[in-house]
Design an enzyme around this catalytic site. Structure first.
Site, PDB file in Angstrom:
ATOM      1  N   GLY A  22      45.545 -25.454 -15.984  1.00  0.00           N
ATOM      2  CA  GLY A  22      45.304 -24.200 -15.268  1.00  0.00           C
ATOM      3  C   GLY A  22      46.043 -23.055 -15.923  1.00  0.00           C
ATOM      4  O   GLY A  22      46.406 -23.126 -17.096  1.00  0.00           O
ATOM      5  N   LEU A  24      44.755 -20.261 -16.828  1.00  0.00           N
ATOM      6  CA  LEU A  24      43.860 -20.153 -17.986  1.00  0.00           C
ATOM      7  C   LEU A  24      44.008 -18.808 -18.700  1.00  0.00           C
ATOM      8  O   LEU A  24      44.243 -17.776 -18.074  1.00  0.00           O
ATOM      9  CB  LEU A  24      42.414 -20.333 -17.526  1.00  0.00           C
ATOM     10  N   ALA A  26      42.819 -16.774 -22.810  1.00  0.00           N
ATOM     11  CA  ALA A  26      41.741 -16.723 -23.807  1.00  0.00           C
ATOM     12  C   ALA A  26      41.693 -17.974 -24.688  1.00  0.00           C
ATOM     13  O   ALA A  26      40.627 -18.351 -25.183  1.00  0.00           O
ATOM     14  CB  ALA A  26      41.904 -15.472 -24.672  1.00  0.00           C
ATOM     15  N   HIS A  28      42.176 -21.105 -23.685  1.00  0.00           N
ATOM     16  CA  HIS A  28      41.357 -22.089 -22.947  1.00  0.00           C
ATOM     17  C   HIS A  28      39.876 -21.703 -23.012  1.00  0.00           C
ATOM     18  O   HIS A  28      39.009 -22.558 -23.165  1.00  0.00           O
ATOM     19  CB  HIS A  28      41.770 -22.139 -21.469  1.00  0.00           C
ATOM     20  N   ASP A 141      49.071 -26.698 -29.882  1.00  0.00           N
ATOM     21  CA  ASP A 141      49.885 -27.877 -29.577  1.00  0.00           C
ATOM     22  C   ASP A 141      49.577 -28.956 -30.619  1.00  0.00           C
ATOM     23  O   ASP A 141      48.978 -29.994 -30.316  1.00  0.00           O
ATOM     24  CB  ASP A 141      49.594 -28.365 -28.159  1.00  0.00           C
TER      25      ASP A 141
HETATM   26  O1  PAF Z   1      47.847 -28.983 -23.238  1.00  0.00           O
HETATM   27  C1  PAF Z   1      47.853 -29.119 -21.999  1.00  0.00           C
HETATM   28  O2  PAF Z   1      47.550 -28.199 -21.231  1.00  0.00           O
HETATM   29  C2  PAF Z   1      48.251 -30.460 -21.405  1.00  0.00           C
HETATM   30  O3  PAF Z   1      49.245 -31.072 -22.165  1.00  0.00           O
HETATM   31  C3  PAF Z   1      47.054 -31.412 -21.190  1.00  0.00           C
HETATM   32  C4  PAF Z   1      46.394 -31.790 -22.510  1.00  0.00           C
HETATM   33  C5  PAF Z   1      46.041 -30.747 -20.270  1.00  0.00           C
HETATM   34  C6  PAF Z   1      47.534 -32.703 -20.534  1.00  0.00           C
HETATM   35  O4  PAF Z   1      48.139 -32.449 -19.308  1.00  0.00           O
END
Ligand code: PAF
Length: 271
Positions: A22, A24, A26, A28, A141
């Site tokens: 959540g 959210l 840009a 995402h 990430d």
């Molecule tokens: O990158 C994230 O937001 C989180 O680590 C994920 C991949 C949704 C797992 O909880």
């Protein structure tokens, strides 16, 4: 299993999954847009996963804005949102963890013990619940991406892991839900992350290949920012996260906020 997934599979529709916690932004939305291009059905999961936060980390204060998330998801043309309650994701007394050995213990893993076990466990459960053909993660990430790739391969999940470029603010700061924690002075200081990566990419483009020189350039630029405490600055292999390699990875703390970023030095830094 997510209601709908079985039917979509029976109908032969491809399913793209965008896992999120959540808050959210840009970044995402770019994952959702890519999933939309490649799949008949797009599912986003929204779940702030308690087991990927160590005691004392920011689980309680992690930004949550379900109304705004819902608005953004419907605007992005999502087919379904999977938003399990904690007790549904983790039955009371659940004690199983997925551990991707080696890579989970370095850099981010060393700084946040247990973090990648929490990520690997929840991602495995999301893959089981949604049965996606493709799952979308951000390059921001990078170590999480390496962990998820390995887990999907080792546990035979029939899912393609798709990685989308980091989305950046105008000054180069990588978009992150945690940027919301920064006050204006800290926000300015956070620019040191992308400045350090740009500097190392420029050195690489000018022919510098010695890992220690590249590492020192990153470290020195980060240390030049008085508000930043450097946690690590390394140049590693993007699959194993051991040195040497060409992926520059950095982590700093500014006040109570921890920020990470990375860049493949063989490519020009954007912007
Ligand atoms: O990158 C994230 O937001 C989180 O680590 C994920 C991949 C949704 C797992 O909880």
């Amino acid at each position: 299993m997510l209601e709908g997934s079985r039917r979509w599979r029976r109908e032969g529709l491809s399913i793209g999954l965008v896992p999120t916690m959540g808050a959210l932004h840009a970044g995402h939305l770019s994952l959702i847009a890519e999933a939309r291009r490649e799949n008949a059905i797009v599912v986003a999961s929204v779940f702030v996963n308690p087991i990927q936060f160590a005691p004392g980390e920011d689980f309680e204060r992690y930004p949550r804005d379900p109304a705004r998330d819902a608005e953004q998801l419907s605007g992005a043309g999502i087919d379904a949102v999977y938003r399990p309650a904690v007790e549904v994701m983790y039955y009371p007394g659940a004690s199983t963890r997925v551990h991707v050995a080696g890579i989970s213990d370095r850099l981010e893993g060393a700084a946040r013990p247990g973090h990648f076990d929490g990520v690997a466990t929840v991602v495995s459960k999301l893959f089981t619940a949604v049965e996606p053909d493709r799952a979308y993660f951000g390059q921001k990430d990078a170590q999480q991406v390496a962990v998820v790739r390995r887990l999907a391969r080792d546990l035979d999940f029939p899912v393609q892991i798709r990685v989308c470029p980091t989305v950046r603010e105008a000054d180069g700061l990588a978009m992150s839900s945690r940027n919301a924690y920064l006050d204006p002075q800290e926000r300015a200081a956070a620019g040191s992350l992308s400045a350090a990566l740009r500097l190392a990419a420029d050195a690489y483009a000018a022919g510098e290949r010695r890992p220690e020189q590249l590492r020192s350039a990153l470290q020195a630029r980060l240390e030049a920012e008085p508000l930043a405490q450097v946690e690590y600055a390394e140049v590693v292999d993007p699959e194993t996260f051991t040195s040497p390699g060409s992926l520059a990875v950095v982590a700093i703390r500014i006040g109570t906020t921890r920020l990470i970023d990375n860049h493949d030095l063989s490519m020009r830094f954007p912007g």
